[in-house]
Design an enzyme around this catalytic site. Sequence first.
Site, PDB file in Angstrom:
ATOM      1  N   HIS A 127      47.302  57.092  17.183  1.00 17.93           N
ATOM      2  CA  HIS A 127      47.830  57.396  18.516  1.00 17.93           C
ATOM      3  C   HIS A 127      46.725  57.054  19.516  1.00 17.93           C
ATOM      4  O   HIS A 127      45.545  57.167  19.189  1.00 17.93           O
ATOM      5  CB  HIS A 127      48.157  58.893  18.563  1.00 17.93           C
ATOM      6  CG  HIS A 127      48.803  59.364  19.819  1.00 17.93           C
ATOM      7  ND1 HIS A 127      48.093  59.619  20.967  1.00 17.93           N
ATOM      8  CD2 HIS A 127      50.090  59.641  20.100  1.00 17.93           C
ATOM      9  CE1 HIS A 127      48.936  60.042  21.903  1.00 17.93           C
ATOM     10  NE2 HIS A 127      50.151  60.060  21.407  1.00 17.93           N
ATOM     11  N   ASP A 204      43.146  63.904  12.816  1.00 14.02           N
ATOM     12  CA  ASP A 204      44.125  64.203  13.866  1.00 14.02           C
ATOM     13  C   ASP A 204      45.353  64.797  13.169  1.00 14.02           C
ATOM     14  O   ASP A 204      46.127  64.088  12.529  1.00 14.02           O
ATOM     15  CB  ASP A 204      44.461  62.893  14.606  1.00 14.02           C
ATOM     16  CG  ASP A 204      45.593  63.074  15.619  1.00 14.02           C
ATOM     17  OD1 ASP A 204      46.218  64.148  15.643  1.00 14.02           O
ATOM     18  OD2 ASP A 204      45.845  62.114  16.372  1.00 14.02           O
ATOM     19  N   GLN A 207      50.530  65.630  13.945  1.00 15.11           N
ATOM     20  CA  GLN A 207      51.855  65.473  13.332  1.00 15.11           C
ATOM     21  C   GLN A 207      51.955  66.121  11.946  1.00 15.11           C
ATOM     22  O   GLN A 207      52.975  65.966  11.278  1.00 15.11           O
ATOM     23  CB  GLN A 207      52.216  63.978  13.219  1.00 15.11           C
ATOM     24  CG  GLN A 207      52.383  63.276  14.549  1.00 15.11           C
ATOM     25  CD  GLN A 207      53.551  63.810  15.379  1.00 15.11           C
ATOM     26  OE1 GLN A 207      54.419  64.524  14.888  1.00 15.11           O
ATOM     27  NE2 GLN A 207      53.569  63.468  16.659  1.00 15.11           N
ATOM     28  N   LYS A 230      53.605  70.991  19.369  1.00 15.67           N
ATOM     29  CA  LYS A 230      54.293  70.268  18.287  1.00 15.67           C
ATOM     30  C   LYS A 230      54.527  71.182  17.086  1.00 15.67           C
ATOM     31  O   LYS A 230      55.001  70.743  16.040  1.00 15.67           O
ATOM     32  CB  LYS A 230      53.464  69.050  17.859  1.00 15.67           C
ATOM     33  CG  LYS A 230      53.362  67.973  18.928  1.00 15.67           C
ATOM     34  CD  LYS A 230      52.663  66.761  18.372  1.00 15.67           C
ATOM     35  CE  LYS A 230      52.115  65.836  19.431  1.00 15.67           C
ATOM     36  NZ  LYS A 230      53.119  65.114  20.207  1.00 15.67           N
ATOM     37  N   CYS A 368      52.977  55.733  22.263  1.00 19.33           N
ATOM     38  CA  CYS A 368      51.518  55.839  22.461  1.00 19.33           C
ATOM     39  C   CYS A 368      50.761  55.315  21.248  1.00 19.33           C
ATOM     40  O   CYS A 368      49.717  55.873  20.863  1.00 19.33           O
ATOM     41  CB  CYS A 368      51.085  57.271  22.792  1.00 19.33           C
ATOM     42  SG  CYS A 368      51.895  57.949  24.222  1.00 19.33           S
TER      43      CYS A 368
HETATM   44  N1  C6P Z   1      52.394  62.329  20.129  1.00 20.19           N
HETATM   45  C1  C6P Z   1      54.694  61.596  20.289  1.00 20.19           C
HETATM   46  O1  C6P Z   1      55.791  61.517  20.849  1.00 20.19           O
HETATM   47  P1  C6P Z   1      48.944  65.793  22.792  1.00 20.19           P
HETATM   48  O2  C6P Z   1      49.663  64.956  23.796  1.00 20.19           O
HETATM   49  O3  C6P Z   1      47.488  65.962  23.146  1.00 20.19           O
HETATM   50  O4  C6P Z   1      49.623  67.083  22.481  1.00 20.19           O
HETATM   51  O5  C6P Z   1      48.987  64.983  21.403  1.00 20.19           O
HETATM   52  C2  C6P Z   1      48.527  63.665  21.342  1.00 20.19           C
HETATM   53  C3  C6P Z   1      48.789  63.089  19.981  1.00 20.19           C
HETATM   54  C4  C6P Z   1      47.724  62.806  19.161  1.00 20.19           C
HETATM   55  N2  C6P Z   1      47.898  62.348  17.917  1.00 20.19           N
HETATM   56  C5  C6P Z   1      49.115  62.136  17.409  1.00 20.19           C
HETATM   57  C6  C6P Z   1      49.267  61.662  15.996  1.00 20.19           C
HETATM   58  C7  C6P Z   1      50.252  62.392  18.197  1.00 20.19           C
HETATM   59  O6  C6P Z   1      51.463  62.182  17.685  1.00 20.19           O
HETATM   60  C8  C6P Z   1      50.077  62.856  19.524  1.00 20.19           C
HETATM   61  C9  C6P Z   1      51.255  63.081  20.424  1.00 20.19           C
HETATM   62  C10 C6P Z   1      53.639  62.495  20.863  1.00 20.19           C
HETATM   63  O7  C6P Z   1      54.461  60.964  19.268  1.00 20.19           O
HETATM   64  C11 C6P Z   1      53.498  62.337  22.344  1.00 20.19           C
HETATM   65  S1  C6P Z   1      52.852  60.762  22.790  1.00 20.19           S
END
Ligand code: C6P
Length: 410
Positions: A127, A204, A207, A230, A368
């Site tokens: 991401h 990370d 997910q 999430k 993203c």
């Molecule tokens: N992915 C998706 O629709 P934040 O925005 O900080 O809570 O998470 C960022 C992020 C980082 N790593 C991974 C693997 C992610 O999937 C995400 C967020 C969302 O897939 C929003 S772009």
Amino acid sequence: MNGFTASELNELRNQFPALHQSIYGKPLIYLDNAATTQKPQLVIDRITKYYTFENCNIHRGVHYLSQEATAAYEDVRAKVAGFIHAAKSEEVIFTRGTTESINLIASSFGKLLFETGDSVLITGMEHHSNLVPWQQLCKNHNGELLVAELDERGEVSMEQYGKLLEQKPKLVAITHISNALGTVNPIKEMIAMAHANDIPVLIDGAQSVAHMRIDVQELDCDFFVFSGHKMYGPMGVGVLYGKQKWLEQMPPWQFGGEMVDQVSLHETTFNQLPFKFEAGTPNVAGVLGLGAAIDFLQQTDLEKIGLHEMIILNYALEKLKSIPGIRIIGNAAERAGVISFVVEGTHPSDIGTLLDKMGVAVRTGHHCAQPVMTHFNVPGTVRASFAAYNSLAEADIFVEAVQKAVNMLC
Ligand code: C6P
């Protein structure tokens, strides 16, 4: 073990007010869970209770409300530590989310260890939040961002990963599960390989944390980051887990109230862990909501959630594959509840817009993760992502809706 029974699922769904609404006169089928999950009533209630009766700043008041709020906030820190099996609460830092946690590490760990020419090793499925901070850190040190590429299934080439480790990057930063493909990386093996080369690893977990049991000590990762929203919790709160040996050495990244010990006009000493990394008034309501989300996950049984989502994933995947013109993007052997696809001759956003009109919420675009789209030579994908509360009946409606959209567009 099986997934949820019909009555268990019904009970579970009843905890989520947002699921019981209609969109354009159709019952909502919410399949955008990788972007954010809906919130159970106990999370909503916890936040409401805080603002209704408990609202107070923490760590700085002698009065009753402040002491109660401080204790509740610190209880959640201990709860998070237990949830991810951290050795100590002090290893849990509250942040705004995954993105901020990674930026904290890039800033602070970068200052601690990075010298001219130093590199970071990531994978081709990251991401942007686990890519851009490292790209910028490397650029600022005239170093190279090393990338373990993906194959045609959307899996990391482990041979190439092993070779890149020999170039001695200062840090490995990899996602546990790809948000764009659903690939589950073999992180235990990848961490062990990095450690054999004395390289620390950041995972990370954005997910993964709501879909499987996480044990940071068993994984032996140096850092593990995730977002509350999430995992059925509120937005604006997240976690950075770090091994104490790193957090102790890392300098603060933001300055202000609470993160200090003694301040004079020209000198400052810093607070101990974890407060050193939590400057300013924190998101107390968010942290309490996160605590309630962990209660929800523990009551519901994470292992069952994971199994349930896999059943829905496999069911929907098989049905989707029978629609002519569909190309599934990402076919890793180990995958989680995410389906990315494109339909020949159509644009992902056109499919997404038609699905929306049928009450089915999916995400379209690059998610993203633009380098993943480049790798598969697509402008974007349609992505359905599943959560504990989704059902096989919803998977049926989703697939029928895709079929209808394809019929309209092709
Ligand atoms: N992915 C998706 O629709 P934040 O925005 O900080 O809570 O998470 C960022 C992020 C980082 N790593 C991974 C693997 C992610 O999937 C995400 C967020 C969302 O897939 C929003 S772009």
